[in-house]
Design an enzyme around this catalytic site. Structure first.
Site, PDB file in Angstrom:
ATOM      1  NE  ARG A   1      29.016 -17.671  18.264  1.00  0.00           N
ATOM      2  CZ  ARG A   1      29.928 -17.831  17.334  1.00  0.00           C
ATOM      3  NH1 ARG A   1      30.649 -16.829  16.939  1.00  0.00           N
ATOM      4  NH2 ARG A   1      30.120 -19.018  16.808  1.00  0.00           N
ATOM      5  CB  THR A   2      25.351 -17.043  24.189  1.00  0.00           C
ATOM      6  OG1 THR A   2      25.031 -16.802  22.823  1.00  0.00           O
ATOM      7  CG2 THR A   2      24.382 -16.284  25.067  1.00  0.00           C
TER       8      THR A   2
ATOM      9  CE  LYS B   1      23.158 -38.145  38.342  1.00  0.00           C
ATOM     10  NZ  LYS B   1      23.522 -37.720  39.694  1.00  0.00           N
TER      11      LYS B   1
ATOM     12  NE  ARG C   1      21.591 -20.278  24.003  1.00  0.00           N
ATOM     13  CZ  ARG C   1      22.351 -19.953  22.954  1.00  0.00           C
ATOM     14  NH1 ARG C   1      23.077 -20.858  22.353  1.00  0.00           N
ATOM     15  NH2 ARG C   1      22.357 -18.715  22.523  1.00  0.00           N
TER      16      ARG C   1
ATOM     17  CG  HIS D   1      19.702 -14.934  21.642  1.00  0.00           C
ATOM     18  ND1 HIS D   1      20.160 -14.482  22.868  1.00  0.00           N
ATOM     19  CD2 HIS D   1      20.760 -15.570  21.062  1.00  0.00           C
ATOM     20  CE1 HIS D   1      21.434 -14.834  23.002  1.00  0.00           C
ATOM     21  NE2 HIS D   1      21.812 -15.486  21.927  1.00  0.00           N
TER      22      HIS D   1
END
Lengths: 320, 193
Positions: free
Chosen positions: A55-56, A83, A105, A135
């Site tokens: 959702r974010t 990598k 995030r 958040h």
């Protein structure tokens, strides 16, 4: 407003109210046939997601697109991060591509702060969740949803229940809601309250039942199994019995009280299915409001003079 | 504190060009002209541009309904997100957009603003309107036209033509916001009204 949004504490009361009032006007856009504004045309927003999110990420993408910004989505899976590329090298790549805002995030607490203060990028940095830390846009959309249902938050009693220890939502909410004048109580088993919670602007309790009848808002937190590397409670069933919001507890809430959850929910664990689907649950509306709030944040951070050019070292030729 | 002080006006260097009665007469005349041009209030929607345009729109609509004896809808249209200077100036606070029920599709929209100057606000308003719906026609009513257009835009209904110099400042004071009705012209620098 500051150039970055890293923490619920970055916002003064005036800033927070400006974001919420702007979001209130922008929310009306969702009801229009053309859900788009030309405001951020030509600006680039990068969604830099090192951790899974539904959702974010979608919410930020929708918000940026509705403001006509160009959106580049980056997820760690399938990128050079798998990598072994470092945050710094990823950031330098973004800088070379000319991102105006980076929505990040990361599973490591403090990664957005590092990105914003290291000098690797000149973009605005928006924290979309870092580890167990913060958040802030979730806190803003929660505050926005509360204001829509309850009006002014001054003196309102918000009870946040559950896995506070691993919750970035709880910390950001505690900081922002207390800035807005709300009275926040954290309810959790002792093992799930963070060290140093005494210094937060909140009350704490171990007993959900004593808090219910005086709550205007009950916010249930997800039990974050993926971050739990020790036994924090004896069993899921026992946790659910003591801290879950079931019909019995729901019935004890005041009539005007609303139930919130930042999602994703563990139905039957911290919240029962009937409560989650009841008319006083605003969980789905939280998602809708998220887009308007993130549009407001992007608009307020990105409009105005081009911040990238402003930060150019003095005396250096700026290529336009 | 008087409204003049609040708006930063120095009364020594400023003069009132329209007073309360003048403004009332101008609004009544604009209302009559709108009705005449559109052959009545049917299908006419009055939209004010924040901030002062909204109050003017309500006054014009009220004057129209006094003449015709039927209610005339008035709303507001915020143009902040459509301005051409969003990249040049700090973020502005958004104002409310209220479209009366029925919407703008197929209506004759009369945009109302306080001062017509460069024309850039009206350009933004036309873009904003375009995203709300498709009106049959768009007309423009302003209380003051001070000239110095930078875009090919003209007003259909004008309260007063006010030739000004670029350094002058034209300010519309309305009782809804400022406690009094007046149009004031002053020699203050930075004359964008």
């Amino acid at each position: 407003m500051r150039r970055h949004l890293l923490s619920g504490a970055d916002l003064t009361r005036e800033d927070a109210l400006l974001v919420l009032d702007t979001a209130a006007e922008l929310r009306a856009l969702a009801d229009r046939p053309i859900k788009k504004l030309p405001t951020l045309r030509g600006r680039t927003v990068v969604n830099l997601f090192f951790e899974d999110s539904t959702r974010t990420r979608i919410s930020f993408e929708a918000a940026a697109k509705r403001l006509s910004a160009d959106v580049i989505n980056f997820s760690a899976k399938g990128s050079s991060v798998s990598k072994g590329e470092s945050l710094k090298d990823t950031a330098l790549t973004l800088e070379a591509m000319g991102a105006d805002a980076v929505v990040i995030r990361h599973s490591a607490s403090g990664a957005p702060h590092r990105l914003a203060t290291s000098g690797w990028v000149r973009s605005c940095v928006i924290n979309a969740g870092d580890g167990t830390h913060e958040h802030p846009t979730q806190a803003l959309l929660d505050a926005f949803t509360m204001r829509r249902h309850l009006g002014d938050l001054d003196g309102r009693r918000v009870t946040i229940v559950g896995d506070v220890l691993h919750s970035r939502v709880a910390r950001s909410n505690a900081l922002l809601l207390s800035t807005l004048g709300a009275d926040v109580t954290l309810v959790a088993p002792p093992t799930l309250l963070p060290v140093g919670v005494e210094a937060w602007p909140v009350h704490t309790s171990y007993d959900l039942d004593t808090e219910l009848d005086k709550s205007d808002v009950v916010m249930m937190l997800r039990v974050q199994r993926e971050r739990m590397n020790a036994a924090f409670f004896p069993s899921a069933r026992e946790y659910s019995r003591r801290y879950g919001l079931d019909e019995r507890r729901f019935a004890r809430l005041p009539d005007h009280a609303i139930v919130m959850h930042p999602g994703p929910m563990n139905r039957g664990m911290e919240i029962s299915a009937n409560v989650a689907d009841s008319t006083r649950s605003v969980i789905v509306e939280q998602v809708t409001n998220g887009v308007a709030v993130r549009m407001a944040v992007l608009y307020l951070l990105l409009s105005g003079p081009d911040t990238r050019l402003d930060d150019e070292p003095a005396g250096q030729e700026v290529e336009k | 504190m008087t409204s003049a002080q609040r708006s930063g006006l120095d009364l020594d260097t400023s003069r009132v060009v329209l007073d309360e009665a003048d403004i009332a007469r101008a609004i009544t005349r604009i209302a009559h002209e709108i009705l005449e041009r559109n052959k009545g209030p049917q299908g006419v929607l009055i939209l004010g541009i924040p901030t002062r345009g909204v109050a003017l729109a309500q006054r014009v609509a009220a004057a129209m309904s006094r003449v015709e004896g039927v209610p005339v809808a008035a709303g507001s249209l915020d143009v902040t997100m459509y301005r051409d200077d969003v990249r040049l100036r700090p973020a502005r606070t958004l104002e409310a957009t209220t479209i009366p029920s029925g919407g703008v599709d197929g209506a004759t929209v009369v945009l109302v603003d306080d001062v017509l100057f460069s024309g850039r606000t009206i350009r933004a308003a036309l873009d904003a309107l375009n995203d709300v719906g498709r009106p049959t026609a768009v007309q423009l009513a302003v209380l003051v036209d001070r000239g110095h257009r930078e875009l090919p835009i003209r007003a259909d209904f004008v309260g007063k033509n006010l030739p000004t110099s670029l350094v002058e400042r034209v300010e519309v004071l309305l009782s809804e916001y400022d406690g009094t009705d007046a149009v004031v012209i002053s020699a203050a620098a930075g004359g964008r009204a």
